[in-house]
Design an enzyme around this catalytic site. Structure first.
Site, mmCIF file in Angstrom:
data_model
loop_
_atom_site.group_PDB
_atom_site.id
_atom_site.type_symbol
_atom_site.label_atom_id
_atom_site.label_comp_id
_atom_site.label_asym_id
_atom_site.label_seq_id
_atom_site.Cartn_x
_atom_site.Cartn_y
_atom_site.Cartn_z
ATOM 1 N N HIS A 111 0.811 -1.221 0.000
ATOM 2 C CA HIS A 111 0.000 0.000 0.000
ATOM 3 C C HIS A 111 0.846 1.274 0.000
ATOM 4 O O HIS A 111 0.301 2.363 -0.212
ATOM 5 C CB HIS A 111 -0.985 -0.023 1.165
ATOM 6 N N TYR A 134 -2.600 4.710 5.894
ATOM 7 C CA TYR A 134 -1.833 3.517 6.240
ATOM 8 C C TYR A 134 -0.628 3.381 5.313
ATOM 9 O O TYR A 134 0.503 3.138 5.763
ATOM 10 C CB TYR A 134 -2.732 2.286 6.145
#
Length: 275
Positions: A111, A134
């Site tokens: 990510h 995140y």
């Protein structure tokens, strides 16, 4: 046996790799919650919170290395992400430096690169493109590991983990799947390889549909043993049960990219760096 601290030890990924690691290392397990119910040989438990600098200093004292899986593991508001993933990471790295713990394995994430289109193949030299807060925290983690390697002589590995499990569960995970045995191989390279400075590698098994150039891992001796295509039929059957996502299906980060997206989809999808 070397003593290795494993943070996030009550989590799902830790549960998959602990039985493999404890055959070669004495594990000092830590999480902020309750201890795992299946503590085994060569494992000891220390309850600790990453945001407590004193607890981190006590946790790593006398250890030979750290496998850092701890922290917020999914998208959330900034405070929820930042306290463990930024402040907590700084605390444990600082504790390692002060206590002379030289090896640090950081669980980064795909990510950190999630806004690259699925049609693009990326390595470790492309700029980070996090797909949420995140992902931003994981990009920060890679940067601060680099700092501690350069400035303090630590030996760090940042593993951009795809999805850990015994089998890929959909089309996206056919590209990013990581078998626990292959993850342990990467971790052991990070703990033992004599030439590590700060290595960034992709945490992926042998995936024929991969979006990632993992030359950096292979150059360190990584040879994944598991092939995502062995599970293709099951993954495709599971994919048929999942509704289409107009944003997430276009990008490597999947649903994380579509969460709260209100940007220019065409521009994000076709963006190129300006040189």
């Amino acid at each position: 046996m070397k003593t290795i601290v494993l943070t996030g030890a009550s989590g799902g990924v830790a549960g998959m790799i602990r039985p493999l690691l404890r055959t070669n290392y004495k594990l000092r397990l830590s999480d902020r919650g309750a201890a795992p119910a299946d503590l085994g040989p060569n494992e000891e438990w220390h309850q600790a919170d990453l945001t407590d600098a004193g607890a981190m200093a006590a946790l790593v004292d006398g250890a030979d290395g750290v496998i850092h899986l701890g922290g917020q593991s999914v998208e959330a508001d900034w405070e929820t992400v930042a306290r463990p993933n930024i402040d907590g990471l700084y605390n444990i790295l600082t504790a390692c430096h002060e206590k002379g713990v030289n090896r640090f394995i950081f669980a980064s994430s795909n990510h950190a690169m999630g806004f690259y289109p699925r049609r693009r193949r990326v390595g470790i030299d492309q700029a980070v493109r996090p797909d949420g807060l995140y992902g931003v925290s994981k990009a920060f983690g890679e940067a601060i590991c680099s700092l501690f390697a350069d400035k303090h002589g630590m030996r760090c590995m940042s593993i951009r983990i795809g999805n850990v499990g015994t089998a890929p569960l959909d089309i996206r995970r056919l590209s990013i799947w990581l078998h626990p045995e292959d993850l342990v191989q990467l971790i052991e390279i990070g703990l033992e390889h004599p030439e590590i400075h700060h290595a960034i590698v992709y945490g992926a098994s042998h995936n024929e549909r991969t979006w990632w150039d993992n030359t950096s891992a292979h150059s360190l001796g990584y040879e994944p043993k598991h092939n995502a295509e062995d599970h293709r039929d099951h993954a495709l059957a599971e994919q048929a049960k999942i509704p289409a996502e107009p944003v997430g299906d276009l990008f490597q980060g999947g649903t994380f990219t579509g969460d709260g997206f209100d940007g220019d989809l065409d521009r994000t999808l076709n963006a190129r760096p300006i040189r």
